[in-house]
Design a protein around this motif. Structure first.
Motif, PDB file in Angstrom:
ATOM      1  N   LYS A  46      -4.261 -33.112  -0.025  1.00 54.09           N
ATOM      2  CA  LYS A  46      -5.663 -33.439   0.259  1.00 54.09           C
ATOM      3  C   LYS A  46      -6.587 -32.777  -0.752  1.00 54.09           C
ATOM      4  O   LYS A  46      -7.580 -33.367  -1.164  1.00 54.09           O
ATOM      5  CB  LYS A  46      -6.028 -32.981   1.677  1.00 54.09           C
ATOM      6  CG  LYS A  46      -5.407 -33.810   2.768  1.00 54.09           C
ATOM      7  CD  LYS A  46      -5.824 -33.325   4.135  1.00 54.09           C
ATOM      8  CE  LYS A  46      -5.130 -34.140   5.210  1.00 54.09           C
ATOM      9  NZ  LYS A  46      -5.516 -33.718   6.559  1.00 54.09           N
ATOM     10  N   GLU A  47      -6.245 -31.564  -1.157  1.00 53.84           N
ATOM     11  CA  GLU A  47      -7.077 -30.833  -2.112  1.00 53.84           C
ATOM     12  C   GLU A  47      -7.058 -31.515  -3.482  1.00 53.84           C
ATOM     13  O   GLU A  47      -8.099 -31.640  -4.130  1.00 53.84           O
ATOM     14  CB  GLU A  47      -6.595 -29.384  -2.240  1.00 53.84           C
ATOM     15  CG  GLU A  47      -6.804 -28.548  -1.001  1.00 53.84           C
ATOM     16  CD  GLU A  47      -5.739 -28.770   0.089  1.00 53.84           C
ATOM     17  OE1 GLU A  47      -4.659 -29.358  -0.193  1.00 53.84           O
ATOM     18  OE2 GLU A  47      -5.997 -28.380   1.237  1.00 53.84           O
ATOM     19  N   GLN A  48      -5.874 -31.952  -3.919  1.00 52.20           N
ATOM     20  CA  GLN A  48      -5.773 -32.630  -5.211  1.00 52.20           C
ATOM     21  C   GLN A  48      -6.533 -33.952  -5.188  1.00 52.20           C
ATOM     22  O   GLN A  48      -7.283 -34.254  -6.118  1.00 52.20           O
ATOM     23  CB  GLN A  48      -4.308 -32.895  -5.568  1.00 52.20           C
ATOM     24  CG  GLN A  48      -3.520 -31.664  -5.923  1.00 52.20           C
ATOM     25  CD  GLN A  48      -2.033 -31.938  -5.997  1.00 52.20           C
ATOM     26  OE1 GLN A  48      -1.488 -32.737  -5.249  1.00 52.20           O
ATOM     27  NE2 GLN A  48      -1.364 -31.248  -6.916  1.00 52.20           N
ATOM     28  N   GLU A  49      -6.351 -34.730  -4.134  1.00 57.38           N
ATOM     29  CA  GLU A  49      -7.053 -36.012  -4.051  1.00 57.38           C
ATOM     30  C   GLU A  49      -8.564 -35.804  -4.016  1.00 57.38           C
ATOM     31  O   GLU A  49      -9.311 -36.521  -4.669  1.00 57.38           O
ATOM     32  CB  GLU A  49      -6.604 -36.825  -2.841  1.00 57.38           C
ATOM     33  CG  GLU A  49      -7.295 -38.163  -2.806  1.00 57.38           C
ATOM     34  CD  GLU A  49      -6.675 -39.172  -1.863  1.00 57.38           C
ATOM     35  OE1 GLU A  49      -7.342 -40.202  -1.631  1.00 57.38           O
ATOM     36  OE2 GLU A  49      -5.564 -38.962  -1.370  1.00 57.38           O
ATOM     37  N   SER A  50      -9.001 -34.810  -3.277  1.00 60.83           N
ATOM     38  CA  SER A  50     -10.434 -34.528  -3.197  1.00 60.83           C
ATOM     39  C   SER A  50     -10.991 -34.131  -4.558  1.00 60.83           C
ATOM     40  O   SER A  50     -12.060 -34.608  -4.970  1.00 60.83           O
ATOM     41  CB  SER A  50     -10.678 -33.412  -2.182  1.00 60.83           C
ATOM     42  OG  SER A  50     -12.035 -33.084  -2.121  1.00 60.83           O
ATOM     43  N   ALA A  51     -10.277 -33.272  -5.291  1.00 62.15           N
ATOM     44  CA  ALA A  51     -10.733 -32.836  -6.614  1.00 62.15           C
ATOM     45  C   ALA A  51     -10.779 -34.005  -7.589  1.00 62.15           C
ATOM     46  O   ALA A  51     -11.734 -34.145  -8.365  1.00 62.15           O
ATOM     47  CB  ALA A  51      -9.816 -31.730  -7.147  1.00 62.15           C
TER      48      ALA A  51
END
Length: 81
Positions: A46-51
Motif C-alpha cells: 500500500k505504501e509503494q502504490e501510494s507513493a
C-alpha cells in the motif's frame, strides 16, 4: 490497483527516466523495471502504490479507470486561465 502498464505509460508521458522516478517514489530502479515488465496488476505494498500514485499525480498524470478497454492514464488538462 495500478497496473504495470499504467505506471510505465505515466512515466513516459512525464518524460521521467527510471532514475528520476525512483528518486521521487523511493522505489528502487530494479523494482520499477520489474513492475513495468508486466501489463497486469502491479503487486505493490500500500505504501509503494501510494507513493507512486502521489508522485505521478503531482507530476500531472490522471489515472483512468477500467472503461471496457482497460485502465489507462493521461495528462491532466491544464486550465489556461
Amino acid at each position: 490497483m495500478l497496473t504495470g502498464r499504467q505506471i510505465r505509460e505515466a512515466r513516459y508521458l512525464l518524460g521521467w527516466g527510471r532514475v528520476r522516478f525512483s528518486q521521487k517514489t523511493s522505489v528502487t530502479q530494479a523494482m520499477v523495471a520489474a513492475i513495468e515488465s508486466s501489463d497486469g496488476p502491479a503487486w505493490l505494498t500500500k505504501e509503494q502504490e501510494s507513493a507512486i500514485r502521489q508522485a505521478l499525480e503531482e507530476g500531472g498524470v490522471e489515472f483512468i479507470p477500467e472503461n471496457g478497454e482497460g485502465p489507462g492514464v493521461r495528462l491532466r488538462k491544464v486550465d489556461p486561465t
